[in-house]
Design a protein around this motif. Structure first.
Motif, PDB file in Angstrom:
ATOM      1  N   SER A 129      10.310  -8.357  -3.558  1.00 46.51           N
ATOM      2  CA  SER A 129      11.371  -7.350  -3.529  1.00 46.51           C
ATOM      3  C   SER A 129      11.098  -6.196  -4.484  1.00 46.51           C
ATOM      4  CB  SER A 129      12.723  -7.993  -3.889  1.00 46.51           C
ATOM      5  OG  SER A 129      12.695  -8.511  -5.212  1.00 46.51           O
ATOM      6  N   ASN A 130      10.203  -6.414  -5.463  1.00 44.61           N
ATOM      7  CA  ASN A 130       9.891  -5.362  -6.439  1.00 44.61           C
ATOM      8  C   ASN A 130       8.579  -4.641  -6.156  1.00 44.61           C
ATOM      9  OD1 ASN A 130      11.951  -5.279  -8.736  1.00 44.61           O
ATOM     10  ND2 ASN A 130      11.583  -7.476  -8.548  1.00 44.61           N
ATOM     11  N   ILE A 131       7.854  -5.097  -5.133  1.00 44.51           N
ATOM     12  CA  ILE A 131       6.581  -4.448  -4.825  1.00 44.51           C
ATOM     13  C   ILE A 131       6.829  -3.094  -4.162  1.00 44.51           C
ATOM     14  CG2 ILE A 131       4.535  -4.552  -3.346  1.00 44.51           C
ATOM     15  CD1 ILE A 131       4.378  -7.498  -3.822  1.00 44.51           C
ATOM     16  N   SER A 132       6.134  -2.102  -4.661  1.00 47.38           N
ATOM     17  CA  SER A 132       6.229  -0.764  -4.065  1.00 47.38           C
ATOM     18  C   SER A 132       4.957  -0.503  -3.270  1.00 47.38           C
ATOM     19  CB  SER A 132       6.385   0.292  -5.164  1.00 47.38           C
ATOM     20  OG  SER A 132       6.318   1.578  -4.601  1.00 47.38           O
ATOM     21  N   PHE A 133       5.116  -0.396  -1.965  1.00 50.55           N
ATOM     22  CA  PHE A 133       3.953  -0.167  -1.114  1.00 50.55           C
ATOM     23  C   PHE A 133       3.450   1.275  -1.193  1.00 50.55           C
ATOM     24  CE2 PHE A 133       5.898  -3.953   0.688  1.00 50.55           C
ATOM     25  CZ  PHE A 133       4.799  -4.777   0.787  1.00 50.55           C
ATOM     26  N   GLU A 134       4.171   2.093  -1.958  1.00 53.61           N
ATOM     27  CA  GLU A 134       3.707   3.460  -2.166  1.00 53.61           C
ATOM     28  C   GLU A 134       2.473   3.474  -3.071  1.00 53.61           C
ATOM     29  OE1 GLU A 134       6.968   5.590  -3.768  1.00 53.61           O
ATOM     30  OE2 GLU A 134       8.231   5.400  -1.981  1.00 53.61           O
ATOM     31  N   ASN A 135       2.285   2.404  -3.851  1.00 50.88           N
ATOM     32  CA  ASN A 135       1.179   2.330  -4.803  1.00 50.88           C
ATOM     33  C   ASN A 135       0.012   1.493  -4.288  1.00 50.88           C
ATOM     34  OD1 ASN A 135       2.837   3.766  -6.465  1.00 50.88           O
ATOM     35  ND2 ASN A 135       2.522   2.487  -8.266  1.00 50.88           N
ATOM     36  N   THR A 136      -0.004   1.219  -3.006  1.00 51.73           N
ATOM     37  CA  THR A 136      -1.073   0.374  -2.472  1.00 51.73           C
ATOM     38  C   THR A 136      -2.444   1.036  -2.604  1.00 51.73           C
ATOM     39  OG1 THR A 136      -0.539   1.252  -0.270  1.00 51.73           O
ATOM     40  CG2 THR A 136       0.348  -0.912  -0.836  1.00 51.73           C
ATOM     41  N   THR A 137      -2.491   2.372  -2.556  1.00 52.31           N
ATOM     42  CA  THR A 137      -3.777   3.072  -2.700  1.00 52.31           C
ATOM     43  C   THR A 137      -4.372   2.818  -4.078  1.00 52.31           C
ATOM     44  OG1 THR A 137      -3.021   4.816  -1.208  1.00 52.31           O
ATOM     45  CG2 THR A 137      -4.940   5.300  -2.593  1.00 52.31           C
ATOM     46  N   GLU A 138      -3.531   2.922  -5.108  1.00 46.85           N
ATOM     47  CA  GLU A 138      -3.982   2.653  -6.477  1.00 46.85           C
ATOM     48  C   GLU A 138      -4.403   1.191  -6.619  1.00 46.85           C
ATOM     49  OE1 GLU A 138      -2.261   2.790 -11.081  1.00 46.85           O
ATOM     50  OE2 GLU A 138      -1.088   3.654  -9.422  1.00 46.85           O
ATOM     51  N   PHE A 139      -3.611   0.316  -6.011  1.00 49.77           N
ATOM     52  CA  PHE A 139      -3.920  -1.119  -6.068  1.00 49.77           C
ATOM     53  C   PHE A 139      -5.281  -1.418  -5.435  1.00 49.77           C
ATOM     54  CE2 PHE A 139      -3.831  -5.019  -3.440  1.00 49.77           C
ATOM     55  CZ  PHE A 139      -3.902  -5.962  -4.462  1.00 49.77           C
ATOM     56  N   ILE A 140      -5.497  -0.872  -4.230  1.00 49.46           N
ATOM     57  CA  ILE A 140      -6.759  -1.119  -3.515  1.00 49.46           C
ATOM     58  C   ILE A 140      -7.940  -0.528  -4.281  1.00 49.46           C
ATOM     59  CG2 ILE A 140      -8.067  -0.584  -1.408  1.00 49.46           C
ATOM     60  CD1 ILE A 140      -5.368  -0.710   0.102  1.00 49.46           C
ATOM     61  N   GLY A 141      -7.730   0.667  -4.858  1.00 43.97           N
ATOM     62  CA  GLY A 141      -8.804   1.311  -5.624  1.00 43.97           C
ATOM     63  C   GLY A 141      -9.209   0.478  -6.831  1.00 43.97           C
ATOM     64  N   MET A 189     -15.322  -7.294 -17.519  1.00 45.35           N
ATOM     65  CA  MET A 189     -14.612  -6.030 -17.309  1.00 45.35           C
ATOM     66  C   MET A 189     -13.763  -6.065 -16.043  1.00 45.35           C
ATOM     67  SD  MET A 189     -17.555  -3.252 -18.417  1.00 45.35           S
ATOM     68  CE  MET A 189     -16.471  -1.836 -18.361  1.00 45.35           C
ATOM     69  N   SER A 190     -14.090  -6.966 -15.120  1.00 44.01           N
ATOM     70  CA  SER A 190     -13.313  -7.059 -13.885  1.00 44.01           C
ATOM     71  C   SER A 190     -11.925  -7.655 -14.122  1.00 44.01           C
ATOM     72  CB  SER A 190     -14.069  -7.897 -12.851  1.00 44.01           C
ATOM     73  OG  SER A 190     -14.146  -9.253 -13.255  1.00 44.01           O
ATOM     74  N   ILE A 191     -11.778  -8.432 -15.214  1.00 46.46           N
ATOM     75  CA  ILE A 191     -10.496  -9.106 -15.468  1.00 46.46           C
ATOM     76  C   ILE A 191      -9.376  -8.111 -15.777  1.00 46.46           C
ATOM     77  CG2 ILE A 191      -9.288 -10.759 -16.953  1.00 46.46           C
ATOM     78  CD1 ILE A 191     -11.933 -12.270 -17.240  1.00 46.46           C
ATOM     79  N   PRO A 192      -9.534  -7.225 -16.796  1.00 43.50           N
ATOM     80  CA  PRO A 192      -8.451  -6.258 -17.039  1.00 43.50           C
ATOM     81  C   PRO A 192      -8.236  -5.308 -15.863  1.00 43.50           C
ATOM     82  CG  PRO A 192     -10.393  -5.710 -18.366  1.00 43.50           C
ATOM     83  CD  PRO A 192     -10.619  -7.068 -17.782  1.00 43.50           C
ATOM     84  N   THR A 193      -9.295  -5.002 -15.112  1.00 42.60           N
ATOM     85  CA  THR A 193      -9.154  -4.126 -13.943  1.00 42.60           C
ATOM     86  C   THR A 193      -8.305  -4.804 -12.871  1.00 42.60           C
ATOM     87  OG1 THR A 193     -11.399  -3.337 -14.387  1.00 42.60           O
ATOM     88  CG2 THR A 193     -10.422  -2.707 -12.295  1.00 42.60           C
ATOM     89  N   PHE A 194      -8.564  -6.082 -12.639  1.00 42.23           N
ATOM     90  CA  PHE A 194      -7.806  -6.834 -11.640  1.00 42.23           C
ATOM     91  C   PHE A 194      -6.337  -6.964 -12.044  1.00 42.23           C
ATOM     92  CE2 PHE A 194      -6.255 -10.994 -10.076  1.00 42.23           C
ATOM     93  CZ  PHE A 194      -6.263 -10.729  -8.722  1.00 42.23           C
ATOM     94  N   ILE A 195      -6.093  -7.264 -13.322  1.00 40.73           N
ATOM     95  CA  ILE A 195      -4.715  -7.404 -13.796  1.00 40.73           C
ATOM     96  C   ILE A 195      -3.969  -6.084 -13.669  1.00 40.73           C
ATOM     97  CG2 ILE A 195      -3.291  -7.811 -15.856  1.00 40.73           C
ATOM     98  CD1 ILE A 195      -5.373  -9.903 -16.695  1.00 40.73           C
ATOM     99  N   CYS A 196      -4.645  -4.981 -14.006  1.00 39.02           N
ATOM    100  CA  CYS A 196      -4.017  -3.669 -13.886  1.00 39.02           C
ATOM    101  C   CYS A 196      -3.711  -3.323 -12.426  1.00 39.02           C
ATOM    102  CB  CYS A 196      -4.933  -2.611 -14.497  1.00 39.02           C
ATOM    103  SG  CYS A 196      -4.174  -0.973 -14.631  1.00 39.02           S
ATOM    104  N   SER A 197      -4.580  -3.776 -11.515  1.00 44.91           N
ATOM    105  CA  SER A 197      -4.337  -3.523 -10.086  1.00 44.91           C
ATOM    106  C   SER A 197      -3.068  -4.228  -9.617  1.00 44.91           C
ATOM    107  CB  SER A 197      -5.545  -3.976  -9.258  1.00 44.91           C
ATOM    108  OG  SER A 197      -5.632  -5.392  -9.211  1.00 44.91           O
ATOM    109  N   LEU A 198      -2.836  -5.427 -10.138  1.00 44.49           N
ATOM    110  CA  LEU A 198      -1.630  -6.176  -9.760  1.00 44.49           C
ATOM    111  C   LEU A 198      -0.372  -5.526 -10.323  1.00 44.49           C
ATOM    112  CD1 LEU A 198      -2.809  -9.890 -10.211  1.00 44.49           C
ATOM    113  CD2 LEU A 198      -2.547  -8.619  -8.078  1.00 44.49           C
ATOM    114  N   THR A 199      -0.434  -5.126 -11.588  1.00 41.23           N
ATOM    115  CA  THR A 199       0.758  -4.512 -12.199  1.00 41.23           C
ATOM    116  C   THR A 199       1.081  -3.151 -11.591  1.00 41.23           C
ATOM    117  OG1 THR A 199      -0.599  -3.560 -13.983  1.00 41.23           O
ATOM    118  CG2 THR A 199       0.400  -5.705 -14.398  1.00 41.23           C
TER     119      THR A 199
END
Length: 239
Positions: A129-141, A189-199
């Motif tokens: 319910s809190n996911i914003s699909f407007e940010n999916t581009t940033e998430f995928i990147g 380095m992939s760990i903080p990148t992955f966590i940031c993608s989720l947030t």
């Protein structure tokens, strides 16, 4: 190989030297309770204790395990039996531990599942319910960058050093160690990148957005510092 026979033999050897359990314990650096357990057959000396007893009483470890003095020609025969017995006991112990683990998992699952399912459904609903699909581009990147870092680090760790520029490793002698260290650093380095993608999927929760960005920056600083450290260690300098 019996703990009772071993304990009885230790008791006999101790009495031959006119020692109390406390005095023997002090000689071989164990507690008097340990000696008491051995002599009553309730416990068995570990490897270090067996060696200490062997050196102190001037008997072989095989004699201690057999619980009696042995003729020289029988030592090899008894040694083989002791090894076989030890392997069997180890196998039995492993099977018991596996059975206990299986029972614990079953009991834990039976107790946990009834409460875990409603909790999982509630959390999933709250997250979705809190996911914003407007940010999916940033998430995928960010997710793509994380995957590329993980793949690159894994490749370097396996020894494909050509992914790095030659001047980074021209003075490296231990290339295997260098690849392992650098590859691990890049993978981290992939760990903080992955966590940031989720947030990034939760812009409505400001705290998570700030936390993800902070984790990304701090994580990159730590990882880069780690890579510099490995570079200095293996190459003698950054270049």
């Amino acid at each position: 190989m019996s703990s009772k026979d071993c304990g009885k033999f230790i008791c006999e050897l101790r009495k031959e030297k006119n020692l109390t359990q406390k005095e023997l314990a002090k000689k071989i650096n164990v507690s008097d309770k340990a000696v008491s357990r051995w002599e009553t057959g309730k416990g068995f000396p570990d490897v270090n204790s067996l060696l200490a007893l062997s050196n102190f009483f001037l008997v072989s470890v095989n004699e201690l395990l057999a619980g009696k003095r042995l003729e020289e020609e029988k030592i090899n025969e008894i040694a083989e039996k002791n090894v076989i017995q030890a392997i069997k006991e180890k196998e039995i112990s492993v099977k018991k531990k596996k059975l206990q683990m299986a029972i614990c998992i079953i009991i834990f699952s039976v107790l946990l599942i009834p409460t875990a399912i409603p909790t999982f459904i509630y959390l999933a609903d709250a997250i979705l319910s809190n996911i914003s699909f407007e940010n999916t581009t940033e998430f995928i990147g960010l997710l793509t960058v994380a995957i590329l870092l993980l793949a690159s680090g894994f490749t370097v760790r396996k020894g494909h050093i050509s992914l790095l520029h030659s001047y980074h490793y021209r003075n490296v002698v231990d290339r295997e160690g260098y690849c392992r260290a650098m590859g691990k650093g890049i993978m981290l380095m992939s760990i903080p990148t992955f966590i940031c993608s989720l947030t990034s999927l939760f812009p409505a929760i400001h705290f998570l957005e700030v936390l993800g960005t902070s984790f990304l920056i701090i994580g990159y600083i730590i990882c880069v510092a780690l890579l510099f450290k490995h570079q200095y260690k293996y190459n003698g300098g950054l270049f």
